[in-house]
Design an enzyme around this catalytic site. Structure first.
Site, short mmCIF file in Angstrom:
data_model
loop_
_atom_site.label_atom_id
_atom_site.label_comp_id
_atom_site.label_asym_id
_atom_site.label_seq_id
_atom_site.Cartn_x
_atom_site.Cartn_y
_atom_site.Cartn_z
N THR B 101 7.10 0.68 0.90
CA THR B 101 6.35 0.80 -0.35
C THR B 101 6.71 2.16 -0.94
O THR B 101 6.38 3.20 -0.37
CB THR B 101 4.84 0.67 -0.12
N LYS B 176 3.67 -4.74 -5.88
CA LYS B 176 2.92 -4.19 -4.74
C LYS B 176 1.84 -3.24 -5.22
O LYS B 176 0.73 -3.21 -4.68
CB LYS B 176 3.87 -3.48 -3.77
N LYS B 244 -1.19 7.22 0.03
CA LYS B 244 0.21 7.30 -0.42
C LYS B 244 0.45 6.23 -1.50
O LYS B 244 0.98 6.52 -2.57
CB LYS B 244 1.17 7.08 0.75
#
Lengths: 291, 291
Positions: B101, B176, B244
């Protein structure tokens, strides 16, 4: 078993709910603040055993179960303990089942007052919206006496897919508040995700289809996600009503010392939507202020 | 068809993913920054056709598909275009499939760079967590060239339940991000609802059971609701990782002029959880700061 029941408040929820009681064979006496609406309902249900009353009190006479679905705490107080309220007129042993989304406090108050008068009060807010009322698939969260709950359940199943006792008076309302808090967070997250994705230019219908297989899945994503992408906001439960419900949650949280930081902010966001003219848009219209 | 593949990064996700590729019969060369971890993986998969490489470049030699699952943009840059990165070593026509990611920006950059070198880069972040990696049920959102995607899909299905192309390079990462934004909102709403209900003293497991039949339902409610009530927070995806990811969302939103008011606040709330010592607690630990 055929019962004599009353229904107070024939709005978008109460109208169909009362209709299901009539179709189940009960004798249903209805009351509505605007009488013409009650008469219209009567005409629509003329083939069943129905009647119109002039006041909550006269509707409640001889009724074993009195159901209500009105606007707010004030309206509820009026139809229960107001001058022409039902409580005074109800036969001993009668059960007042309140489907209004109202405060837990008034539920506890009316519970005590009812008990002192030899009747029972159940707070029984519903979820499932207008479609749930029309299709008799409401989920009902109930607070109050177990025995009264047990007696009421077979009757209330005429419009419910689930009718569950959560605890004592007030607990039904608290459960409904939890429901609205969770709904609000899910919608706002979904709104931010969709607005972000649309601005980034990705095919959001495809993305929703993909991510609704996993940890991001929600009822709101599956049902309101595609309609949010399409900029359609006419799917029932309205912003004005949501603000009323979130107000109840925030009041209750303050009394209990619970923290609702995001819920409080979403309530403000719904205020933005109202100012945009969205009072009657459905709750997914939160996305409108992000576009 | 048996392929020569490489896998870079054998963390909690990459380890099992590489394992599924080996079990599917592919020749798998693995690389991990800490070499001992790669050797351990090799020992665990000794019955299959596996090898350990000293660098991304050496792992990539002769590999038709190079998969990677590393920590962040910086790590990804290192294993692709760094001094010992894979891009320089890959055979022409090879496909680099990145499951990290990371930002949409690096995906677009690496896509352009790959193309100029006669190879293809796909951004392919996953959802489904550690359990999804172990059980080969990951959902993969892919950005990049259609033909390379088509060639990759049969191989990647070794660890995926869905492997779907969203659009060009960067679109996998954007999808995502939408996922994480929706997850964050759902968890915070759920956390506020549960903390509120527990403080009000209602049976929250019962209430979750009732309300998960309706508009408040979510994957998070069904899977993490009961564990939040039980004060258990050891279910995979950790707070540090979520921060994150939300950071990526907020950066991207800023660049695009998208508004993420609640996501930004939830990111801050995760900061509170980190300060409580919850870096490795799962994402549902948002409730801890509400208790």
């Amino acid at each position: 078993m055929k019962q004599k029941v009353a229904f107070l408040g024939l709005g978008v929820m109460g109208g169909p709910m009362a209709g299901h009681l009539a179709k189940a064979g009960h004798h249903v006496t209805v009351y509505n603040r605007t009488r013409s609406k009650a008469e219209q309902w009567q005409t629509q249900h003329a083939q069943w055993d129905v009647a119109v009353a002039d006041s909550p009190a006269s509707a409640a006479q001889q009724a074993e179960f009195i159901f209500a679905c009105v606007g707010n705490d004030h309206d509820l107080r009026e139809v229960t303990v107001g001058p022409s309220g039902a409580f005074h007129a109800m036969p001993k042993g009668g059960v007042f089942v309140d489907h209004t989304t109202a405060s837990a406090e008034i539920a506890r108050e009316l519970g005590v007052q009812a008990q002192s008068m030899g009747i029972t009060f159940l707070d029984a807010p519903v979820s499932g919206g207008q479609a749930g009322a029309v299709n008799a698939t409401l989920t009902v969260m109930v607070g109050g006496d177990q025995a009264a709950f047990d007696r009421t359940k077979p009757v209330a199943m005429a419009f419910s897919k689930a009718f569950t006792r959560v605890g004592d008076n007030g607990c039904g309302q608290l459960a409904k508040m939890v429901n609205q808090i969770c709904v609000a967070g899910a919608i706002q997250g979904l709104a931010e995700g969709i607005a972000f994705g649309m601005r980034a230019g990705i095919d959001m219908k495809l993305v929703l289809e993909i991510i609704s297989k996993g940890a991001a899945q929600s009822w709101q994503m599956e049902h309101r996600g595609p309609t949010m992408v399409d900029d359609k906001f006419d799917f029932g439960f309205a912003v004005d009503w949501m603000r009323k419900d979130l107000g109840l949650c925030l009041d209750e949280a303050k009394q209990r010392g619970a923290l609702l930081p995001i819920t409080a902010l979403i309530d403000q966001f719904y205020g933005d939507v109202q100012r945009m003219g969205g009072q009657r848009w459905d709750t997914s219209s939160l996305i409108k202020r992000l576009r």
